[in-house]
Design an enzyme around this catalytic site. Structure first.
Site, mmCIF file in Angstrom:
data_model
loop_
_atom_site.group_PDB
_atom_site.id
_atom_site.type_symbol
_atom_site.label_atom_id
_atom_site.label_comp_id
_atom_site.label_asym_id
_atom_site.label_seq_id
_atom_site.Cartn_x
_atom_site.Cartn_y
_atom_site.Cartn_z
ATOM 1 N N ASP A 104 -1.231 5.694 3.681
ATOM 2 C CA ASP A 104 -2.141 6.523 2.884
ATOM 3 C C ASP A 104 -2.331 7.899 3.513
ATOM 4 O O ASP A 104 -2.660 8.866 2.822
ATOM 5 C CB ASP A 104 -3.509 5.846 2.761
ATOM 6 C CG ASP A 104 -3.470 4.599 1.886
ATOM 7 O OD1 ASP A 104 -2.484 4.412 1.145
ATOM 8 O OD2 ASP A 104 -4.430 3.808 1.945
ATOM 9 N N TYR B 91 -0.840 -1.586 -7.644
ATOM 10 C CA TYR B 91 -1.673 -0.764 -8.514
ATOM 11 C C TYR B 91 -1.032 -0.645 -9.902
ATOM 12 O O TYR B 91 0.199 -0.614 -10.035
ATOM 13 C CB TYR B 91 -1.826 0.633 -7.926
ATOM 14 C CG TYR B 91 -2.725 0.729 -6.710
ATOM 15 C CD1 TYR B 91 -2.953 -0.361 -5.880
ATOM 16 C CD2 TYR B 91 -3.335 1.930 -6.386
ATOM 17 C CE1 TYR B 91 -3.780 -0.257 -4.766
ATOM 18 C CE2 TYR B 91 -4.154 2.052 -5.269
ATOM 19 C CZ TYR B 91 -4.367 0.959 -4.465
ATOM 20 O OH TYR B 91 -5.176 1.077 -3.366
ATOM 21 N N GLU C 60 3.156 -0.714 -9.613
ATOM 22 C CA GLU C 60 3.941 -0.868 -8.392
ATOM 23 C C GLU C 60 4.597 -2.246 -8.415
ATOM 24 O O GLU C 60 3.929 -3.262 -8.580
ATOM 25 C CB GLU C 60 3.041 -0.732 -7.165
ATOM 26 C CG GLU C 60 2.385 0.636 -7.054
ATOM 27 C CD GLU C 60 1.369 0.729 -5.933
ATOM 28 O OE1 GLU C 60 1.091 1.853 -5.479
ATOM 29 O OE2 GLU C 60 0.829 -0.323 -5.517
#
Length: 387
Positions: A78, A344, A366
């Site tokens: 991230d 997601y 995903e």
């Protein structure tokens, strides 16, 4: 064809032939079918992108489809430098443009994080809200950013820093889509909801009443204990997807970060256009089991749709569910989109009013075989079994 299916098909045909009243058909006829699927991005296939993550999808006011994702440059983390990658389809997902990178944060140590896409149908624009320096990793302060397209996603404005209006609290929009209120209260308002840092987490909404020119802070549902380290089972609402319901309320489907009360989704409603999120309007949806992930939600013609990896421990088994009762209950039948690793997801539909467009919803998610971040996949679903 079974008698019931034949009757349903005749009903659809009559409705279309007589008045285009497709939305008036019995929602019990819904029988979703995975109609088409194709990979839009594959991680590790381009030297300048290590991993594609955080997929968003929306239709533009002109009817084009935009798929948007993060291109993480050096790793799947991230934290780190990223692109915002976009592909565009003018034929409802049959073919797609090459990838364009509309934002590049260079070599920023704590780069951009998607984000929400919000379509302003009144202004004819598409707005992307994202954040930079969200994790405060070798940088400070966090900034909420905006880019806008006025030409159907072909070009985008220079990034604009909204922190002068909103402050510098770390705010991660979505991920998913923001909404423009179609109904009162606050018809026309842009509403984008997201979350804070893990310690200062919660659901937070930002609002604009002038087509994105000015933004202000709206509703907040804070974690408990707020701004303190969290433990397992603490109340910690996180990534979220707002949806406008048929009564004008905003339902927000929320990631239950610390599994407070259940391994399921938190749901909360705003009754005043995103200004407040009363605790009285919060509940835990035990039917929506969840492994702690960002999920997709969409309201279409009075039916509420939901996608997530339907598993209480692992991100596997991406599943579409639907509710005929505004989320008070869910149909027993569900559609498995992908049994393997899946993360997601985001859902959209084209609200053109035509019979054809009311048959479909579109999901981006995903997808992988060994892990969830191998590809970003696009799915077109026919809501009436291909009829």
């Amino acid at each position: 064809m079974e008698t019931g299916s034949r009757a349903a098909a005749v009903s659809l045909w009559l409705c279309a032939a007589l008045s285009g009243c497709f939305s008036a058909i019995n929602p019990a006829q819904i029988d979703p079918l995975v109609y088409e699927e194709q990979l839009l991005w594959v991680s590790g296939t381009q030297g300048y992108v290590n991993t594609y993550r955080i997929p968003l999808i929306t239709f533009t006011p002109k009817g084009s489809l935009l798929a948007i994702t993060e291109g993480r440059k050096s790793s799947s983390s991230d934290v780190g430098a990223k692109f915002i990658a976009v592909r565009r389809s003018t034929d409802k997902g049959s073919t797609w443009s090459p990838t364009s990178f509309v934002v590049d944060d260079g070599s920023f140590p704590d780069g951009l994080n998607l984000g929400s896409v919000v379509v302003d149908e009144e202004a004819g624009s598409v707005i992307l809200i994202y954040t930079i320096c969200f994790h405060l990793y070798h940088c400070s302060p966090a900034s909420t950013m905006m880019v806008e397209s006025l030409d159907d996603g072909l070009s985008w404005s220079r990034p604009r820093n909204l922190s002068v209006q909103l402050g510098v609290k770390a705010f991660a929009p979505g991920p998913g889509f923001g909404i423009q209120k179609r109904l009162n209260p606050a018809k026309g308002r842009l509403v984008v909801c997201g979350h804070g840092t893990i310690e200062g987490d919660g659901v937070f909404c930002i609002l604009s009443d002038d087509h994105g020119e000015n933004w202000y802070n709206g509703a907040a549902l804070k974690s408990i204990p707020y701004n303190q380290p969290k433990r397992a089972q603490d109340f910690n609402p996180d990534e979220c997807q707002p949806v406008e319901m048929t009564d004008g309320s905003i339902m927000i489907n929320v990631r239950n970060q610390n599994n407070y009360h259940c391994h399921c989704r938190i749901v909360v409603r705003s009754l005043d256009g995103g200004l407040t999120l009363p605790v009285d309007e919060l509940f835990f949806d035990y039917n929506l089991i969840d492994p702690v992930v960002a999920a997709g939600a969409l309201q279409k013609d009075g039916v509420l749709y939901f996608t997530n990896p339907s598993n209480d421990q692992k991100r596997v088994n991406l599943t579409l569910r639907w509710s005929l009762t505004d989320g008070k209950s869910w149909e027993e039948k569900a559609v498995q989109i992908w049994p393997g690793p899946s993360g997601y997801s985001c859902i959209t539909t084209l609200n053109s009013g035509s019979v054809e467009d009311q048959k479909y919803i579109y999901v981006i998610y995903e997808k992988g075989h060994k892990n969830t971040v191998e590809t970003i996949s696009f799915v077109k679903l026919h809501l009436y079994g291909g009829r």
